[in-house]
Scaffold this motif. Structure first.
Motif, mmCIF file in Angstrom:
data_model
loop_
_atom_site.group_PDB
_atom_site.id
_atom_site.type_symbol
_atom_site.label_atom_id
_atom_site.label_comp_id
_atom_site.label_asym_id
_atom_site.label_seq_id
_atom_site.Cartn_x
_atom_site.Cartn_y
_atom_site.Cartn_z
ATOM 1 N N ASP A 59 0.860 -1.180 0.000
ATOM 2 C CA ASP A 59 0.000 0.000 0.000
ATOM 3 C C ASP A 59 0.900 1.234 0.000
ATOM 4 O O ASP A 59 1.976 1.234 0.614
ATOM 5 C CB ASP A 59 -0.911 -0.004 1.234
ATOM 6 N N ILE A 60 0.464 2.255 -0.703
ATOM 7 C CA ILE A 60 1.251 3.492 -0.780
ATOM 8 C C ILE A 60 0.777 4.452 0.309
ATOM 9 O O ILE A 60 -0.374 4.915 0.280
ATOM 10 C CB ILE A 60 1.109 4.149 -2.159
ATOM 11 N N ASP A 61 1.647 4.752 1.252
ATOM 12 C CA ASP A 61 1.329 5.736 2.282
ATOM 13 C C ASP A 61 1.204 7.127 1.661
ATOM 14 O O ASP A 61 2.048 7.539 0.852
ATOM 15 C CB ASP A 61 2.439 5.758 3.348
ATOM 16 N N ASN B 180 -1.927 -7.327 7.951
ATOM 17 C CA ASN B 180 -0.519 -7.203 8.355
ATOM 18 C C ASN B 180 0.139 -5.991 7.700
ATOM 19 O O ASN B 180 1.011 -5.353 8.282
ATOM 20 C CB ASN B 180 0.245 -8.474 7.990
ATOM 21 N N MET B 181 -0.302 -5.682 6.489
ATOM 22 C CA MET B 181 0.220 -4.493 5.831
ATOM 23 C C MET B 181 -0.188 -3.240 6.591
ATOM 24 O O MET B 181 0.609 -2.318 6.772
ATOM 25 C CB MET B 181 -0.292 -4.453 4.374
ATOM 26 N N TYR B 182 -1.436 -3.195 7.074
ATOM 27 C CA TYR B 182 -1.883 -2.021 7.828
ATOM 28 C C TYR B 182 -1.121 -1.879 9.147
ATOM 29 O O TYR B 182 -0.905 -0.763 9.630
ATOM 30 C CB TYR B 182 -3.392 -2.097 8.071
ATOM 31 N N LYS B 183 -0.712 -2.989 9.734
ATOM 32 C CA LYS B 183 0.131 -2.909 10.935
ATOM 33 C C LYS B 183 1.450 -2.222 10.618
ATOM 34 O O LYS B 183 1.935 -1.381 11.376
ATOM 35 C CB LYS B 183 0.384 -4.304 11.497
ATOM 36 N N ASP B 184 2.043 -2.601 9.483
ATOM 37 C CA ASP B 184 3.296 -1.968 9.056
ATOM 38 C C ASP B 184 3.062 -0.487 8.772
ATOM 39 O O ASP B 184 3.887 0.377 9.083
ATOM 40 C CB ASP B 184 3.835 -2.682 7.825
ATOM 41 N N LYS B 185 1.903 -0.204 8.174
ATOM 42 C CA LYS B 185 1.580 1.181 7.819
ATOM 43 C C LYS B 185 1.458 2.047 9.098
ATOM 44 O O LYS B 185 1.996 3.152 9.168
ATOM 45 C CB LYS B 185 0.285 1.207 7.016
ATOM 46 N N LYS B 186 0.752 1.518 10.100
ATOM 47 C CA LYS B 186 0.569 2.261 11.335
ATOM 48 C C LYS B 186 1.871 2.433 12.104
ATOM 49 O O LYS B 186 2.071 3.438 12.784
ATOM 50 C CB LYS B 186 -0.462 1.550 12.213
ATOM 51 N N SER B 187 2.782 1.465 11.994
ATOM 52 C CA SER B 187 4.036 1.542 12.734
ATOM 53 C C SER B 187 4.945 2.664 12.253
ATOM 54 O O SER B 187 5.897 3.026 12.921
ATOM 55 C CB SER B 187 4.777 0.195 12.626
#
Length: 424
Positions: free
Chosen positions: A309-311, A415-422
């Motif tokens: 996903d692109i932040d 799991n991608m959203y976890k990385d995004k939030k971190s």
């Protein structure tokens, strides 16, 4: 008919068979050579990519500036030497950088007297000189082909994307050239025997089996389709000019029409099929192709999903414009394409979401792949001075047996959203 076909047909058939044989040998041999060269390049590129991944670009700078070695230098040197020893086709494996004076060695795995050491300088050869400007500026030159080897140049970057040098890998092509010559000899012998056999058969059967079938074939080809054919300027038939006034001329015109119709139809179908399965902006596969492959993926022994996903894409579009947004989308597609293979296709799922399907990997291998991707500097999509910062968020999921693709995608997405939030 203005001319008799029977009196000339024996000579024409024999000439045609010989010409066809020569073309067949030439095309077959060129395809074989191209395959061998591609194999050597792929091997060299794989070695270069692997060595670039294990090389810390930030640690090369002190060696370049001071010429002093430390413990890490010897550890890295031993790794490169071990990697070279594993593959006997590797005849050259080094890391160096270029300036106008030549190539400066950082590492060289050649332990013979011809080998070089840290800070040694070697004059560039003729092929390197042609690319000297790119080498000095750290641009990717791909590979250089020499008579006995193919050499790949892979740039090594620091964590700030500064060029620190090149991983240079040479793969020997001596054995492949011997295989090429032996293959050519066998091909010529096979085609020669076949040519003689076919020519003899034609000579024996020509009076009874040629003239009447040609007339029938002309009729069948002319009635193949009623649609008007498009001009095919690049086809083999288009290069011919036949004005024989006999059955061959009639057959020629009929085949031209049939070829035109078939090629136009097949080309249109191929284009439509390709467009239906690919995203128009990124050229990656789309959701329709994913649905088409769902059964094949779910039949695998294990499947891993990497979701991207692109932040800040919306913020980039709002503040910097959609042109800048499209730019980071293309960069993300290039990142996904970097890790995709024939068995691991990449997809654009829509908007700022991308996906990579990885087959037959263990959970440990999937975790290692995720770590490699997250460590890849190309996950940063915008320069530090950009008003809006965009990066690629990554998450994965892996499952063995009884695979349900939708659930696997959902888990990878979470799991991608976890990385995004971190990173916020």
């Amino acid at each position: 008919m203005k001319k008799s076909l029977g009196k000339r047909l024996l000579f024409l058939v024999f000439s045609f068979v010989v010409l066809l044989s020569v073309l067949s040998v030439s095309m077959n041999y060129q395809n074989f050579v191209s395959t061998m060269e591609e194999s050597s390049y792929s091997t060299a590129r794989m070695v270069a990519e692997t060595c670039a991944l294990i090389t810390d670009g930030d640690k090369l700078d002190p060696y370049i500036k001071t010429g002093q070695r430390d413990t890490y230098y010897y550890e890295m040197w031993n790794k490169l030497i071990d990697y070279r020893n594993v593959n006997e086709d590797i005849v050259q494996l080094m890391i160096g950088w270029f300036d106008e004076s030549g190539m400066h060695y950082i590492y060289d795995t050649d332990l013979t007297e011809e080998g070089a050491f840290l800070d040694d300088v070697e004059a560039v050869d003729e092929e390197q000189q042609k690319r000297m400007k790119k080498l000095v500026h750290g641009e990717d030159i791909g590979y250089i082909t020499y008579p006995d080897r193919i050499v790949v140049y892979r740039p090594v970057l620091s964590s700030y994307n500064l060029h620190m040098g090149y991983v240079i890998v040479g793969i020997s092509t001596k054995e492949s050239k011997r295989e090429q010559y032996w293959y050519l000899f066998r091909l010529i012998m096979a085609v020669l025997i076949l040519t003689l056999a076919v020519s003899l058969w034609f000579i024996l059967r020509i009076n009874h089996t040629i003239i009447r079938p040609i007339n029938n074939l002309s009729t069948a080809a002319a009635s193949y389709t009623d649609a008007a054919g498009s001009s095919q300027e690049d086809s083999p038939l288009a290069q011919l000019q036949i004005h024989t006034g006999d059955e061959i001329e009639a057959l020629f015109h009929s085949l031209r029409k049939m070829e035109s119709d078939i090629l136009n139809s097949s080309n249109s179908l191929a284009i439509a099929t390709w467009n239906s399965y690919h995203d128009s902006m990124t050229q990656l596969f789309n959701k329709r192709y994913l649905e088409n492959c769902r059964a094949a993926f779910e039949s695998k022994s294990s499947v891993g999903i990497v979701y991207f996903d692109i932040d800040n894409l919306k913020k980039m579009n709002d503040i910097c414009g959609h042109e800048s947004g499209d730019e980071v989308i293309i960069k993300t597609a290039d990142f996904v394409r970097k890790y995709q293979t024939g068995d691991n296709p990449g997809f654009r799922m829509g908007g700022d979401e991308f996906m990579l399907v990885v087959s037959d990997k263990t959970p440990e291998e999937m975790q290692e792949l995720e770590l490699v991707m997250k460590a890849d500097p190309q996950t940063v999509l915008t320069p530090p001075d950009k008003e809006v910062q965009c990066r690629i968020a990554i998450g994965y999921a892996c499952q063995k047996g009884s695979i349900v693709l939708e659930k696997l995608i959902e888990e990878a997405d979470q799991n991608m959203y976890k990385d995004k939030k971190s990173h916020r």
